[in-house]
Every structure is written in C-alpha cells, then in structure tokens.
Design a protein around this motif. Structure first.
Motif, PDB file in Angstrom:
ATOM      1  N   GLY A  26       0.826  -1.205   0.000  1.00 24.72           N
ATOM      2  CA  GLY A  26       0.000   0.000   0.000  1.00 24.72           C
ATOM      3  C   GLY A  26       0.859   1.252   0.000  1.00 24.72           C
ATOM      4  N   TYR A  27       0.361   2.286  -0.656  1.00 27.88           N
ATOM      5  CA  TYR A  27       1.122   3.546  -0.697  1.00 27.88           C
ATOM      6  C   TYR A  27       1.382   4.072   0.709  1.00 27.88           C
ATOM      7  N   ASP A  28       0.414   3.893   1.614  1.00 33.39           N
ATOM      8  CA  ASP A  28       0.573   4.392   2.980  1.00 33.39           C
ATOM      9  C   ASP A  28       1.538   3.547   3.815  1.00 33.39           C
ATOM     10  N   GLU A  29       1.962   2.389   3.319  1.00 35.78           N
ATOM     11  CA  GLU A  29       2.900   1.522   4.037  1.00 35.78           C
ATOM     12  C   GLU A  29       4.360   1.834   3.720  1.00 35.78           C
ATOM     13  N   ILE A  30       4.614   2.631   2.687  1.00 34.85           N
ATOM     14  CA  ILE A  30       5.979   2.860   2.218  1.00 34.85           C
ATOM     15  C   ILE A  30       6.649   3.946   3.054  1.00 34.85           C
ATOM     16  N   ARG A  31       7.785   3.608   3.640  1.00 31.50           N
ATOM     17  CA  ARG A  31       8.588   4.554   4.414  1.00 31.50           C
ATOM     18  C   ARG A  31       9.694   5.155   3.559  1.00 31.50           C
ATOM     19  N   HIS A  32      10.345   4.297   2.763  1.00 32.48           N
ATOM     20  CA  HIS A  32      11.500   4.731   1.987  1.00 32.48           C
ATOM     21  C   HIS A  32      11.560   3.884   0.708  1.00 32.48           C
TER      22      HIS A  32
END
Length: 113
Positions: free
Chosen positions: A103-109
């Motif tokens: 998910g886009y909201d799961e990406i940190r880096h």
C-alpha cells in the motif's frame, strides 16, 4: 638429484603470509556475511509522498528495480527486510512488487536499485 634439489631451495622465495591471504579473506568475508544476516535492517529516513511518488513513477516507466522499506515493525521493534524488485503494476491503493501488494501508505522509503 641432491644438487638439483639444493638449487631449487636456494632459488625458492617463500611468499610467507601472502600465500595465506586468500584463505583468510574468504573465511573473513563468510563471517561478515553471517553476522550481517543477524543484524536487523537499519531504519531509513522517512521520505515525503512527493519523493516516493517521483521515484515510483520513474521506476515503473523505465522498468528499474526498486528497494522499498515498509513502515511496519516486527515484534522486536525492527524494520523488515526491504522488498526488492520491479514494479509489476499498481492501482489506487498501492503497487504490486515481488508478487505482493504494498500500500502507498505503508511505504517509508524507496530507492532505485
């Protein structure tokens, strides 16, 4: 035969520690690799959504491999290993990479590989 043997040892120059360097190096690198697997992945900097979007768009358009660190932590408070691969597709909620959906909201880096 004795004279030939004496001549050989008179001319022979021992490489001393040089001959063991290859053995030491291979063992040393094996130990380092083993220890590296034990260490948890380091926390990478939190990127802005604009930075993430720019890199993901470039990677998808030009079929570059990316490494993604997810925001989630395990039970010991460590980040999981990066997800590495080419982006296989996307929808409004996230991307498909390495046979999983992120998910886009799961990406940190994210970074190009």
């Amino acid at each position: 035969m004795s004279k030939e043997r004496d001549y050989y040892f008179e001319q022979y120059q021992d490489r001393k520690m040089k001959k063991w360097a290859g053995f030491y190096l291979s063992e040393h690198t094996a130990i380092i690799a083993k220890e590296k697997k034990k260490r948890p992945p380091e926390q990478k900097e939190q990127m802005s959504w604009e930075e993430i979007d720019t890199i993901l768009a470039k990677a998808y358009q030009e079929q570059y491999s990316v490494a993604i660190q997810k925001e989630e932590l395990d039970s010991e408070g460590n980040y999981s290993e990066d997800i590495i691969g080419c982006i296989q597709g996307h929808d409004e909620l996230g991307i498909y990479i390495a046979d999983q959906k992120v998910g886009y909201d799961e990406i940190r880096h994210v970074q190009l590989n």
